[in-house]
Write a protein that holds these residues in place. Structure first.
Motif, short mmCIF file in Angstrom:
data_model
loop_
_atom_site.label_atom_id
_atom_site.label_comp_id
_atom_site.label_asym_id
_atom_site.label_seq_id
_atom_site.Cartn_x
_atom_site.Cartn_y
_atom_site.Cartn_z
N ARG A 192 66.72 -25.44 -55.54
CA ARG A 192 67.33 -24.46 -54.72
C ARG A 192 68.73 -24.06 -55.07
NH1 ARG A 192 65.62 -24.47 -48.61
NH2 ARG A 192 63.85 -24.00 -49.59
N LYS A 193 69.56 -24.82 -55.36
CA LYS A 193 71.03 -24.66 -55.39
C LYS A 193 71.19 -23.76 -56.76
CE LYS A 193 71.89 -28.59 -58.10
NZ LYS A 193 72.93 -30.16 -58.15
N GLN A 194 70.30 -23.94 -57.60
CA GLN A 194 70.22 -22.87 -58.73
C GLN A 194 69.80 -21.63 -58.42
OE1 GLN A 194 68.40 -26.02 -61.15
NE2 GLN A 194 69.85 -25.28 -62.72
N ASN A 195 69.11 -21.35 -57.28
CA ASN A 195 68.58 -20.04 -56.82
C ASN A 195 69.20 -19.60 -55.57
OD1 ASN A 195 66.59 -18.13 -57.28
ND2 ASN A 195 65.26 -19.12 -55.73
N ALA A 196 70.64 -19.75 -55.54
CA ALA A 196 71.45 -19.54 -54.28
C ALA A 196 71.18 -17.97 -54.00
CB ALA A 196 72.56 -20.15 -54.55
N GLU A 197 71.56 -17.15 -55.04
CA GLU A 197 71.65 -15.85 -54.71
C GLU A 197 70.29 -15.34 -53.83
OE1 GLU A 197 74.28 -13.09 -57.59
OE2 GLU A 197 72.90 -14.43 -58.75
N ALA A 198 69.15 -15.32 -54.62
CA ALA A 198 68.06 -14.94 -54.13
C ALA A 198 67.83 -15.72 -52.71
CB ALA A 198 66.85 -15.15 -54.97
N ASP A 199 67.90 -16.94 -52.50
CA ASP A 199 67.93 -17.42 -51.07
C ASP A 199 68.60 -16.91 -50.09
OD1 ASP A 199 67.13 -19.96 -49.52
OD2 ASP A 199 69.19 -20.33 -49.45
N ARG A 200 69.88 -16.63 -50.46
CA ARG A 200 70.92 -15.94 -49.55
C ARG A 200 70.38 -14.60 -49.25
NH1 ARG A 200 75.07 -17.29 -51.90
NH2 ARG A 200 75.41 -15.55 -53.33
N LEU A 201 69.83 -13.93 -50.00
CA LEU A 201 69.09 -12.51 -49.76
C LEU A 201 68.25 -12.64 -48.95
CD1 LEU A 201 69.65 -10.90 -53.27
CD2 LEU A 201 70.50 -9.98 -51.21
N ALA A 202 67.21 -13.63 -49.08
CA ALA A 202 65.99 -13.89 -48.17
C ALA A 202 66.51 -14.23 -47.04
CB ALA A 202 65.29 -14.95 -48.74
N THR A 203 67.59 -15.18 -46.77
CA THR A 203 68.02 -15.59 -45.35
C THR A 203 68.66 -14.31 -44.71
OG1 THR A 203 68.47 -17.75 -46.21
CG2 THR A 203 69.44 -17.10 -44.06
N GLN A 204 69.41 -13.46 -45.28
CA GLN A 204 70.08 -12.23 -44.68
C GLN A 204 69.02 -11.22 -44.20
OE1 GLN A 204 72.57 -11.37 -48.52
NE2 GLN A 204 74.30 -11.61 -47.18
N SER A 205 67.98 -11.34 -44.90
CA SER A 205 66.85 -10.21 -44.53
C SER A 205 66.39 -11.01 -43.20
CB SER A 205 65.72 -10.31 -45.56
OG SER A 205 64.79 -9.38 -45.36
N LEU A 206 66.18 -12.04 -43.12
CA LEU A 206 65.49 -12.92 -41.68
C LEU A 206 66.73 -12.49 -40.67
CD1 LEU A 206 64.15 -16.37 -43.14
CD2 LEU A 206 62.91 -14.46 -42.10
#
Length: 220
Positions: A192-206
Motif C-alpha cells: 500500500r505504501k507504494q500505492n500512496a498516490e492512488a490511495d490518497r485519491l480514493a480517500t479524498q473521494s470518500l
C-alpha cells in the motif's frame, strides 16, 4: 515498452560472442544501440520485447516515430476504498505517460454508491483508469497496471480463479475494454505504501473531494 538489446560483438582478432542487456525503455534501448554501433565492433543488433518478439533497429525507429506524438510509456496506479457505514466507495487512479518528449501525470478520482465491497471498489478503480486511457487515446500499447489489491491483481493475472459472480463480471468487463483498445496489460502487485498516490485519491473521494488534474513532470 521494455526491451532487451541483443548484439554480436567482434574483437580485433576476429573472436565473436553475443551479449544481452537488462531490460530498459525503448527510447533508452535505441540510444544505447546507436552508441554500440559507433564502436565499430558491434553487429546484428536486435531487440526483444516483453512478449519475446524480435525487433530490428529499423522497426524500432519506425515504431518510436509513430508513437512520438501519442501517449506511450504508460503506467497506471489504481486503488479503491469502501466505507461500510455509508456503502460508498472511493476510486483513485494515477497515470504516468510520455508524449512528444515530455512526461505527464494524470490524477483522477470518483465516488460511487453502486458497489458492495472493497474488492468491487478496487475493480472499479482499475476500470476508471482504463476509461481515462481511452480518453487519452491510448491504444495498441503495453500498459503496466499497479495496485495493492491481491484479489484484483492475482485474478487478472490468472494466478487466482474468480469465484464471485460480481467480481467475475468486473474481470470480464476489464478484459473486454482492454481488448477493445488493443492494450496489452501487465499487472504488478505492490504494498500500500507504494500505492500512496492512488490511495490518497480514493480517500479524498470518500471525503467528498473531487480531483481531475494533469501536470507536466520535471525532467530528471
Amino acid at each position: 515498452m521494455k526491451l532487451i538489446i541483443e548484439w554480436a560483438y567482434k574483437t580485433p582478432n576476429g573472436a565473436e560472442t553475443i551479449f544481452q542487456s537488462k531490460d530498459m525503455s525503448a527510447e533508452k534501448a535505441l540510444l544505447f544501440s546507436k552508441d554500440l554501433e559507433r564502436t565499430g565492433r558491434t553487429k546484428h543488433i536486435r531487440f526483444i520485447d516483453e512478449y519475446e518478439s524480435y525487433w530490428t533497429l529499423k522497426e524500432l525507429n519506425t515504431y518510436l516515430n509513430e508513437i512520438e506524438t501519442e501517449p506511450h510509456n504508460v503506467t497506471v496506479y489504481f486503488d479503491g476504498g469502501f466505507d461500510v457505514s455509508t456503502n460508498k466507495s472511493g476510486l483513485g487512479c494515477v497515470i504516468y505517460y510520455t508524449q512528444s518528449g515530455k512526461s505527464f501525470r494524470l490524477r483522477k478520482n470518483a465516488s460511487s454508491i453502486e458497489h458492495r465491497s472493497n474488492n468491487e471498489a478496487e475493480y472499479a478503480a482499475l476500470y476508471l483508469g482504463i476509461e481515462e486511457l481511452e480518453q487519452l487515446k491510448v491504444h495498441h500499447l503495453p500498459v503496466q497496471f499497479i495496485g495493492d489489491s491481491q484479489v484484483v491483481i492475482n485474478q487478472l493475472s490468472d494466478e487466482w480463479s474468480v469465484v464471485e459472480k460480481v467480481l467475475s463480471a468486473w474481470a470480464d468487463q476489464v478484459e473486454e475494454k482492454l481488448n477493445q483498445l488493443g492494450i496489452q496489460p501487465e499487472y504488478k502487485l505492490v504494498q500500500r505504501k507504494q500505492n500512496a498516490e492512488a490511495d490518497r485519491l480514493a480517500t479524498q473521494s470518500l471525503n467528498g473531494i473531487d480531483i481531475t488534474a494533469t501536470s507536466e513532470l520535471a525532467k530528471e
